[in-house]
Motif scaffolding. Structure first.
Motif, mmCIF file in Angstrom:
data_model
loop_
_atom_site.group_PDB
_atom_site.id
_atom_site.type_symbol
_atom_site.label_atom_id
_atom_site.label_comp_id
_atom_site.label_asym_id
_atom_site.label_seq_id
_atom_site.Cartn_x
_atom_site.Cartn_y
_atom_site.Cartn_z
ATOM 1 N N PRO A 16 71.930 53.600 -72.622
ATOM 2 C CA PRO A 16 72.681 53.441 -71.373
ATOM 3 C C PRO A 16 73.367 54.740 -70.954
ATOM 4 O O PRO A 16 73.847 55.506 -71.797
ATOM 5 C CB PRO A 16 73.735 52.378 -71.732
ATOM 6 C CG PRO A 16 73.195 51.673 -72.929
ATOM 7 C CD PRO A 16 72.418 52.696 -73.689
ATOM 8 N N ALA A 17 73.427 54.982 -69.661
ATOM 9 C CA ALA A 17 74.011 56.221 -69.125
ATOM 10 C C ALA A 17 75.478 56.009 -68.788
ATOM 11 O O ALA A 17 75.887 56.071 -67.634
ATOM 12 C CB ALA A 17 73.242 56.694 -67.903
ATOM 13 N N THR A 18 76.301 55.762 -69.809
ATOM 14 C CA THR A 18 77.738 55.800 -69.593
ATOM 15 C C THR A 18 78.173 57.259 -69.556
ATOM 16 O O THR A 18 77.437 58.152 -69.985
ATOM 17 C CB THR A 18 78.489 55.077 -70.719
ATOM 18 O OG1 THR A 18 78.148 55.691 -71.968
ATOM 19 C CG2 THR A 18 78.146 53.597 -70.749
ATOM 20 N N ARG A 58 77.179 60.382 -64.189
ATOM 21 C CA ARG A 58 76.990 59.812 -65.534
ATOM 22 C C ARG A 58 75.692 60.317 -66.155
ATOM 23 O O ARG A 58 75.652 60.680 -67.331
ATOM 24 C CB ARG A 58 76.978 58.280 -65.449
ATOM 25 C CG ARG A 58 78.338 57.642 -65.216
ATOM 26 C CD ARG A 58 78.234 56.121 -65.285
ATOM 27 N NE ARG A 58 79.548 55.497 -65.163
ATOM 28 C CZ ARG A 58 79.997 54.866 -64.093
ATOM 29 N NH1 ARG A 58 79.227 54.783 -63.008
ATOM 30 N NH2 ARG A 58 81.200 54.322 -64.085
ATOM 31 N N GLU A 59 74.632 60.332 -65.368
ATOM 32 C CA GLU A 59 73.350 60.793 -65.892
ATOM 33 C C GLU A 59 73.435 62.260 -66.319
ATOM 34 O O GLU A 59 72.929 62.650 -67.374
ATOM 35 C CB GLU A 59 72.259 60.607 -64.835
ATOM 36 C CG GLU A 59 70.844 60.847 -65.322
ATOM 37 C CD GLU A 59 70.384 59.834 -66.362
ATOM 38 O OE1 GLU A 59 69.584 60.229 -67.233
ATOM 39 O OE2 GLU A 59 70.845 58.673 -66.326
ATOM 40 N N VAL A 118 85.487 59.068 -60.625
ATOM 41 C CA VAL A 118 84.381 59.794 -60.019
ATOM 42 C C VAL A 118 84.013 59.085 -58.715
ATOM 43 O O VAL A 118 83.572 57.928 -58.726
ATOM 44 C CB VAL A 118 83.158 59.849 -60.966
ATOM 45 C CG1 VAL A 118 82.000 60.591 -60.293
ATOM 46 C CG2 VAL A 118 83.530 60.519 -62.279
ATOM 47 N N GLY A 119 84.245 59.777 -57.572
ATOM 48 C CA GLY A 119 83.902 59.191 -56.283
ATOM 49 C C GLY A 119 82.445 59.427 -55.961
ATOM 50 O O GLY A 119 81.724 60.041 -56.747
ATOM 51 N N ILE A 293 75.874 68.201 -62.506
ATOM 52 C CA ILE A 293 76.216 68.851 -63.777
ATOM 53 C C ILE A 293 77.606 69.481 -63.681
ATOM 54 O O ILE A 293 78.438 69.322 -64.587
ATOM 55 C CB ILE A 293 75.151 69.895 -64.142
ATOM 56 C CG1 ILE A 293 73.845 69.206 -64.534
ATOM 57 C CG2 ILE A 293 75.643 70.791 -65.279
ATOM 58 C CD1 ILE A 293 72.651 70.140 -64.641
ATOM 59 N N ALA A 294 77.871 70.193 -62.588
ATOM 60 C CA ALA A 294 79.197 70.791 -62.406
ATOM 61 C C ALA A 294 80.274 69.713 -62.415
ATOM 62 O O ALA A 294 81.315 69.857 -63.070
ATOM 63 C CB ALA A 294 79.245 71.586 -61.106
ATOM 64 N N ALA A 295 80.034 68.619 -61.690
ATOM 65 C CA ALA A 295 81.026 67.543 -61.622
ATOM 66 C C ALA A 295 81.244 66.900 -62.983
ATOM 67 O O ALA A 295 82.375 66.531 -63.337
ATOM 68 C CB ALA A 295 80.588 66.494 -60.604
#
Length: 312
Positions: A16-18, A58-59, A118-119, A293-295
């Motif tokens: 899972p992508a938590t 998340r990914e 995270v918006g 990636i930056a976020a």
């Protein structure tokens, strides 16, 4: 503490992508820090798509690791950090969505957790500040953004991604002696934008200031303004130059580098950070996941700062 999935046992591209492969809130029960998504973008004035940011960030966060060498801390050992899923809000009615975001954020804060949200577009900063101020009183604000976001209305509407901090000042959510924009740049509607912003109480560190003065001097000035007040940090990813964050709704040339942003955030270690957000990632305009990636790294640094506060 229950930490992230061990990437030496389960490949990063599996499972899972938590956020950062952390446990879900329902798997832990109680957390010190909760990463939560708000897939909402009906407050944007230009390019939509930030509703897809929580999933994309998340990914992108799968590659994050449990030790932060820049701050010499293992945040997931210092605090129980979880992924709290997404706040569900009305995708057709901004007023209802703002109420729903505030109510659900308040519920999470009342469990004792601090939030990294995270918006989502920057409209969500207002209901998040309502929730945080209900717990801490008026908070200091560091607002990283290409734009001021203190305009009054767009097309007569008071609640948009360009107005949250004017509303927050009007509602008494912010300590007006300790508010700063960082990374602003680009054209404005007129000189009055700056005078109105100053009237509200904001200080400004432009992206050019960061370049000329350097990270250390900027951090020193920001810390002096913040003091020991409860602090909320709001990061619009468009504070970064489009070279570092192309996937955003209102890009502006001449922005900060991701290195500058991360080093300024790390300079906040020891401040009284109470919650934070990262907003305005628009994955449809991204390239090779640069912006996501930056976020994810910005969110990781914010989690780490909060974890250091919990440990202290």
């Amino acid at each position: 503490m229950i930490g992230p999935v061990d990437s030496s046992k389960v490949p990063r591209f599996a499972g899972p992508a938590t956020f950062a492969r952390l446990p879900r809130l329902d798997e832990v029960g109680k957390a010190d820090i909760a990463v939560v998504g708000v897939p909402f973008d009906i407050g944007v004035s230009y390019r939509p798509g930030a509703r897809f940011a929580p999933a994309a960030v998340r990914e992108a966060s799968r590659l994050l690791r449990p030790y932060h060498p820049g701050l010499d801390v293992s945040p997931f050992e210092s605090a129980q950090v979880v992924d709290a899923g997404d706040i569900v809000c009305n995708p057709f009615n901004i007023g209802k969505a703002i109420t729903e975001i505030s109510e659900q954020a308040t519920e999470l804060l009342n469990t004792g957790a601090k939030l990294v949200t995270v918006g989502g577009d920057h409209t969500i900063a207002l209901p998040l500040l309502r929730a945080v101020a209900s717990k801490h009183g008026p908070v200091a604000l560091l607002h990283f953004d290409a734009h001021l976001d203190t305009w009054d209305t767009y097309f007569g509407e008071p609640y948009t991604h360009g107005t949250p901090f004017r509303r927050a000042v009007e509602e008494g959510l912010l300590d007006t002696s300790a508010m700063s924009h960082v990374g602003t740049r680009g054209p404005l509607y007129g000189r009055a934008d700056l005078s109105e912003d100053a009237r509200l109480g904001f200080g400004i560190v432009t992206s050019a200031d960061v370049m000329r003065r350097g990270v250390d001097e900027v951090v020193e000035a920001l810390r002096e303004r913040i003091g020991d007040r409860p602090l909320y940090v709001s990061v619009d990813i468009d504070v970064l130059d489009p070279a570092h964050a192309p996937g955003t709704g209102t890009p502006e040339a001449g922005g900060m580098t991701s290195r500058e942003l991360l080093e300024i955030l790390r300079g906040l270690a020891g401040t009284n950070l109470v919650s934070a957000d990262v907003v305005e990632v628009a994955p449809a305009y991204d390239h090779a996941d640069i912006t996501s990636i930056a976020a994810s790294h910005v969110a990781y640094d914010l989690v780490t700062l909060l974890a250091m506060g919990v440990a202290k």
